[in-house]
Design an enzyme around this catalytic site. Structure first.
Site, PDB file in Angstrom:
ATOM      1  N   ILE A  90       0.730  -1.128  -0.080  1.00 23.67           N
ATOM      2  CA  ILE A  90      -0.075  -0.053  -0.127  1.00 23.67           C
ATOM      3  C   ILE A  90       0.765   1.227  -0.024  1.00 23.67           C
ATOM      4  CG2 ILE A  90      -1.544   1.539   1.235  1.00 23.67           C
ATOM      5  CD1 ILE A  90      -2.954  -1.158   2.412  1.00 23.67           C
ATOM      6  N   ASP A 138       4.408  -3.840  16.199  1.00 20.75           N
ATOM      7  CA  ASP A 138       4.814  -3.848  14.752  1.00 20.75           C
ATOM      8  C   ASP A 138       3.871  -2.834  14.024  1.00 20.75           C
ATOM      9  OD1 ASP A 138       5.590  -5.140  12.261  1.00 20.75           O
ATOM     10  OD2 ASP A 138       3.483  -4.920  11.949  1.00 20.75           O
ATOM     11  N   LYS A 153       4.951   1.096  12.836  1.00 23.85           N
ATOM     12  CA  LYS A 153       4.447   1.876  11.437  1.00 23.85           C
ATOM     13  C   LYS A 153       3.495   3.054  11.661  1.00 23.85           C
ATOM     14  CE  LYS A 153       4.237  -2.843   9.477  1.00 23.85           C
ATOM     15  NZ  LYS A 153       3.347  -3.988   9.512  1.00 23.85           N
TER      16      LYS A 153
END
Ligand code: NAP
Length: 409
Positions: free
Chosen positions: A128, A193, A197
């Site tokens: 993405i 995680d 991001k």
């Protein structure tokens, strides 16, 4: 860069091999992998041995190599490689979100000092293209929020729990058997995680560099059948959602929490290992990006796009960071939550206000109310207690912030 780009590749695992394949199949890009540095001398490789080295200096000290692709699975070593490459005047493309989130501000300064590019589209939501869109397309937009599903492993587990009524343990085992989850799944299921991001997204969406240690993350590993039952009765699914929300003209908050989403929500139909990103802006309104958040070829395609960007000397400009009106990161915000617990002592550290729903049962109880994010971050005993589970109801934070009454001094 008009010449043929010479690439030095670190790592030949899922992403490194994926990139190698994608690069070989791509037409029109003038770039070749010159050398590949890996770690394990005994591992069988899918391409001839002469491509490989075990000495990082073969890449870092080679003046012919223009670009370092950092695609290893060790964030400390990745940091050393990235710093050395930038200092040697090489452009760096990396997929390592932990390394980036922990060192972003310093690395950005280093790339500026050495007049090179550091690109990392692959680090956040795989294929993405969210970083370059935040950087270029939304550069002058007033962004209200960026949120979504940034972690495929936890979303795979949640999908299996909702659609197939699997327990958390069985769904995790299936994800591990299929290679979606690591042997130690903590980073994925506990929201670390997603948080790394989120910190990268925040730098491009709001121009703030926030240390991930200061950002709240709470995962899906304490989720029980009781929570699933509640969600299903209300027509919700639970998704693990990183949130970056601009609360007012001065403040932005960041956190990662499980959240109820109803059928109308974009994330309701993001299933299995897929990712989704929702960007809400003043002028563009709501936009939704959906796609593969991981895997060799999808992630390799994001790395390829960064290599291609280097052919026209592309560099992130961190435009929002350079703007005059700097935003501040805050945890002083109210969140509406569902709290499932067994005994009152389980939740004594949670200062729940404005309670709108209560249930007291034989096996468990739940409450719905509001609490401040900074108080929640301090409530370690409740957060670590497997008998407690907390879910963000998804109520708009900007509305809740107005309801906060300052505590008298
Ligand atoms: N997997 C995904 O779908 C995905 C998606 C987005 C981002 N990422 C990120 O991409 C990076 C790579 O992930 P991956 O899944 O490709 O990992 P992986 O499959 O475990 O492969 C890791 C590779 O790194 C090499 N390596 C480890 N330490 C090294 C060192 N000190 N020097 C040189 N090579 C070293 C390993 O060498 P050996 O082959 O010799 O063991 C291996 O080739 C990570 O930062 C990850 O977070 C992964």
């Amino acid at each position: 860069m008009s010449k043929n780009i010479k690439l030095g590749l670190f790592g030949f695992g899922v992403v490194g091999q994926g990139l190698y394949d994608v690069l070989n199949k791509a037409k029109g890009i003038k770039a070749d992998v010159y050398k590949i540095c890996v770690k394990n001398r005994d591992k069988r490789r899918t391409i001839p041995d002469f491509h490989f080295t075990y000495d990082k200096e073969d890449i870092l000290e080679n003046p012919e190599i223009d670009v370092v692709l950092e695609l290893i699975n060790d964030s400390e070593e990745a940091y050393q490689i990235t710093v050395a490459a930038l200092k040697a005047g090489k452009h760096v493309i990396t997929a390592n979100k932990k390394m980036l989130a922990e060192h972003l501000e310093e690395l950005v300064q280093l790339q500026q000092k050495h007049n090179v590019s550091l690109l990392y589209e692959a680090s956040t939501c795989g294929a993405i293209p969210i970083i370059r869109n935040l950087e270029e397309y939304y550069d002058n937009e007033l962004l209200f929020s960026v949120c979504g599903i940034f972690n495929g492993t936890s979303n795979y587990i949640l999908t299996k729990m909702f659609d197939e009524n699997l327990s958390y343990e069985t769904a995790l085992k299936q994800a591990q058997d299929l290679g979606f989850a690591e042997t130690d799944p903590t980073s994925d299921v506990a929201g670390f995680d997603s948080k790394y991001k989120l910190c990268i997204v925040a730098a491009h969406a709001y121009g703030i560099f926030v240390n991930p240690k200061e950002v709240f993350n709470y995962g899906i590993d304490h989720l029980s059948v009781h929570d699933l039952k509640y969600a299903k009765e209300k027509g919700y699914k639970i998704r693990l959602v990183p949130n970056a929300v601009k609360l007012n003209a001065k403040e932005v908050t960041l956190f990662v929490m499980p959240q109820f989403v109803d059928e109308q929500h974009y994330l309701y139909n993001v299933n299995y290992e897929n990712n989704g990103v929702i960007v809400e802006a003043a002028f563009a309104d709501k936009q939704f990006f959906f796609g593969k958040g991981a895997g060799g070829h999808p992630t390799g395609s994001a790395v390829l796009s960064d290599i291609s960007a280097l052919t026209y000397n592309y560099r992130y400009e961190y435009k929002k960071f350079l703007q005059q009106d700097k935003l501040q990161y805050t945890t002083n915000v109210e969140i509406e939550v569902y709290v499932r617990y067994t005994t009152d002592s389980d939740i004594k550290s949670l200062k729940l206000n404005n309670i709108t729903e209560k249930f007291f049962g034989k096996e468990y109880n739940y409450l719905i109310g509001t609490l401040s994010l900074s108080d929640l971050m301090k409530a370690k005993d409740a957060l670590e207690n497997k008998g407690v589970y907390i879910v963000d109801t998804g109520k708009d934070l900007r509305l809740l912030k107005k309801e906060v009454t300052p505590t008298p001094k």
